[in-house]
Write a protein that holds these residues in place. Structure first.
Motif, short mmCIF file in Angstrom:
data_model
loop_
_atom_site.label_atom_id
_atom_site.label_comp_id
_atom_site.label_asym_id
_atom_site.label_seq_id
_atom_site.Cartn_x
_atom_site.Cartn_y
_atom_site.Cartn_z
N GLY A 57 40.26 38.60 39.50
CA GLY A 57 39.54 38.33 40.57
C GLY A 57 38.35 37.31 40.78
O GLY A 57 37.82 37.34 41.90
N GLY A 58 38.15 36.58 39.88
CA GLY A 58 37.29 35.78 39.78
C GLY A 58 37.68 34.47 40.42
O GLY A 58 38.86 34.41 40.80
N GLY A 59 36.91 33.43 40.17
CA GLY A 59 37.16 31.97 40.83
C GLY A 59 35.96 31.54 41.26
O GLY A 59 34.98 31.84 41.27
N LEU A 60 36.23 30.37 42.24
CA LEU A 60 35.20 29.63 43.09
C LEU A 60 34.82 30.16 44.32
O LEU A 60 35.64 30.45 45.12
CB LEU A 60 35.57 28.20 42.92
CG LEU A 60 34.69 27.21 43.83
CD1 LEU A 60 33.32 27.03 43.00
CD2 LEU A 60 35.38 25.92 43.85
N VAL A 61 33.56 30.43 44.45
CA VAL A 61 33.18 30.90 45.87
C VAL A 61 31.90 30.04 46.58
O VAL A 61 31.25 29.82 45.69
CB VAL A 61 33.10 32.32 45.85
CG1 VAL A 61 31.71 32.76 44.88
CG2 VAL A 61 32.58 32.86 47.30
N GLN A 62 31.76 30.12 47.69
CA GLN A 62 30.64 29.10 48.13
C GLN A 62 29.40 30.07 48.25
O GLN A 62 29.66 31.23 48.14
CB GLN A 62 30.86 28.66 49.53
CG GLN A 62 31.86 27.64 49.64
CD GLN A 62 32.08 26.92 50.99
OE1 GLN A 62 31.75 27.57 51.91
NE2 GLN A 62 32.65 25.79 50.98
N PRO A 63 28.17 29.63 47.96
CA PRO A 63 27.04 30.40 48.39
C PRO A 63 27.18 31.07 49.52
O PRO A 63 27.48 30.61 50.75
CB PRO A 63 25.96 29.38 48.30
CG PRO A 63 26.35 28.18 47.45
CD PRO A 63 27.69 28.04 47.97
N GLY A 64 26.74 32.44 49.40
CA GLY A 64 26.79 33.38 50.63
C GLY A 64 28.20 34.01 50.91
O GLY A 64 28.31 35.12 51.57
N GLY A 65 29.17 33.53 49.98
CA GLY A 65 30.37 34.15 50.15
C GLY A 65 30.61 35.61 49.28
O GLY A 65 29.56 36.07 48.54
N SER A 66 31.75 36.18 49.15
CA SER A 66 31.96 37.44 48.65
C SER A 66 33.11 37.13 47.48
O SER A 66 33.98 36.24 47.83
CB SER A 66 32.29 38.25 49.56
OG SER A 66 31.10 38.81 50.48
N LEU A 67 33.25 38.26 46.67
CA LEU A 67 34.33 38.31 45.72
C LEU A 67 34.43 39.58 45.03
O LEU A 67 33.40 40.37 45.06
CB LEU A 67 33.98 37.26 44.74
CG LEU A 67 35.06 36.65 43.89
CD1 LEU A 67 35.99 35.67 44.70
CD2 LEU A 67 34.32 35.59 42.71
N ARG A 68 35.58 40.14 44.87
CA ARG A 68 35.88 41.56 44.42
C ARG A 68 36.54 41.53 42.86
O ARG A 68 37.56 40.78 42.76
CB ARG A 68 36.67 42.22 45.13
CG ARG A 68 36.67 43.88 44.83
CD ARG A 68 37.73 44.56 45.53
NE ARG A 68 37.67 45.93 45.42
CZ ARG A 68 38.76 46.76 45.60
NH1 ARG A 68 39.82 46.22 45.60
NH2 ARG A 68 38.50 47.88 45.38
N LEU A 69 35.67 41.72 41.96
CA LEU A 69 36.46 41.78 40.55
C LEU A 69 36.82 43.10 40.33
O LEU A 69 36.33 44.20 40.91
CB LEU A 69 35.19 41.51 39.51
CG LEU A 69 34.34 40.10 39.56
CD1 LEU A 69 33.35 39.97 38.46
CD2 LEU A 69 35.33 38.85 39.92
N SER A 70 38.12 43.19 39.51
CA SER A 70 38.91 44.33 39.19
C SER A 70 38.70 44.43 37.57
O SER A 70 38.75 43.24 36.94
CB SER A 70 40.10 44.38 39.61
OG SER A 70 40.09 44.30 41.07
N CYS A 71 38.75 45.62 37.14
CA CYS A 71 39.04 45.65 35.66
C CYS A 71 40.06 46.82 35.34
O CYS A 71 39.86 47.95 36.00
CB CYS A 71 37.71 46.09 34.95
SG CYS A 71 37.97 46.73 33.19
N ALA A 72 41.18 46.50 34.84
CA ALA A 72 42.34 47.32 34.73
C ALA A 72 42.05 47.77 33.12
O ALA A 72 42.15 47.25 32.27
CB ALA A 72 43.47 47.03 34.90
N ALA A 73 42.11 49.16 32.86
CA ALA A 73 41.81 50.12 31.57
C ALA A 73 42.96 50.67 31.43
O ALA A 73 43.75 51.00 31.98
CB ALA A 73 40.59 51.02 31.71
N SER A 74 43.31 50.76 29.97
CA SER A 74 44.32 51.07 29.38
C SER A 74 43.96 51.63 28.04
O SER A 74 43.15 50.93 27.29
CB SER A 74 45.65 50.38 29.41
OG SER A 74 45.42 49.19 28.52
N GLY A 75 44.80 52.50 27.42
CA GLY A 75 44.79 53.14 26.05
C GLY A 75 43.52 54.03 25.72
O GLY A 75 43.03 54.49 24.77
#
Lengths: 103, 120
Positions: B8-26
């Motif tokens: 979910g990472g990447g380039l975003v403009q100031p003031g923008g939004s982003l949602r990171l995810s973390c998939a767990a296993s094991g």
């Protein structure tokens, strides 16, 4: 707010030597301190917990000591692959890191 | 084998939004506190936020309070970080990390990290 201060910032040693890294806390932590190893481009790895307990996967050359406000990470018989950044940590606080160079 | 995979990472403009995810296993995801730790380019590690097993306790570093929201879905073995009102100083590699049991907030497993760049 707890502040962790690591020294030295950089340590340059030769293979076979012993490295001693220091972490000083702004207030007493008891023995609640961890150490992490981070190599370039990689995530940190859990190295030491509760000041002196070695995590899985690291050899006995790595040892931690200390309590209260003064802690040390000692790496004996240095090997080239020990070159890395080392961070101490207590709950939400990390030290600024010590860069260990093995030449 | 414990695995944590961020996305979910990447380039975003100031003031923008982003949602990171973390998939767990094991491992039994629902039995562990989880954290996000970030690292600005060339800088040290900074703890960002953590969450307990059932979402009843969530903590944030002061610099992200009111802008970031941490949540989890134990049925999907996933951790989420909703980041709003992003600023240039949020630029960093964000790591998902499992906390070792017994409450000392030690991070015993880490994901590979995901880069978030806030820039116009």
């Amino acid at each position: 707010e707890i502040v962790l201060t690591q020294s030295p910032a950089t340590l340059s040693l030769s293979p076979g030597e012993r490295a001693t890294l220091s972490c000083r806390a702004s207030q007493s932590l008891g023995s609640s301190l961890a150490w992490y190893q981070q190599k370039p481009g990689q995530a940190p790895k859990f190295l030491i917990f509760d000041a002196s307990n070695r995590a899985t996967g690291f050899p006995a050359r790595f040892s931690g000591s200390g309590s209260g406000t003064d802690f040390r990470l000692t790496i004996s018989r240095l090997e080239p692959e020990d070159s890395a950044l080392y961070y101490c940590q207590h709950r939400g606080a990390f030290g600024q890191g010590t860069k260990l160079e093995i030449k | 084998e414990v695995q944590l995979v961020e996305s979910g990472g990447g380039l975003v403009q100031p003031g923008g939004s982003l949602r990171l995810s973390c998939a767990a296993s094991g491992f039994t995801f629902s039995s562990y506190w989880m954290s996000w730790v970030r690292q600005a380019p060339g800088k040290g590690l900074e703890w960002v936020s953590n969450i307990n097993e059932d979402e009843s306790e969530i903590k944030y570093v002061d610099s992200v309070k009111g802008r970031f929201t941490l949540s989890r879905d134990n049925a999907k073995n996933s951790l989420y970080l909703q980041m709003n009102s992003l600023r240039a100083d949020d630029t960093a590699v964000y790591y998902c990390a499992r906390e070792r049991p017994l409450g000392a907030r030690y991070f015993d497993y880490w994901g590979q990290g995901i880069l978030v760049t806030v820039s116009s």
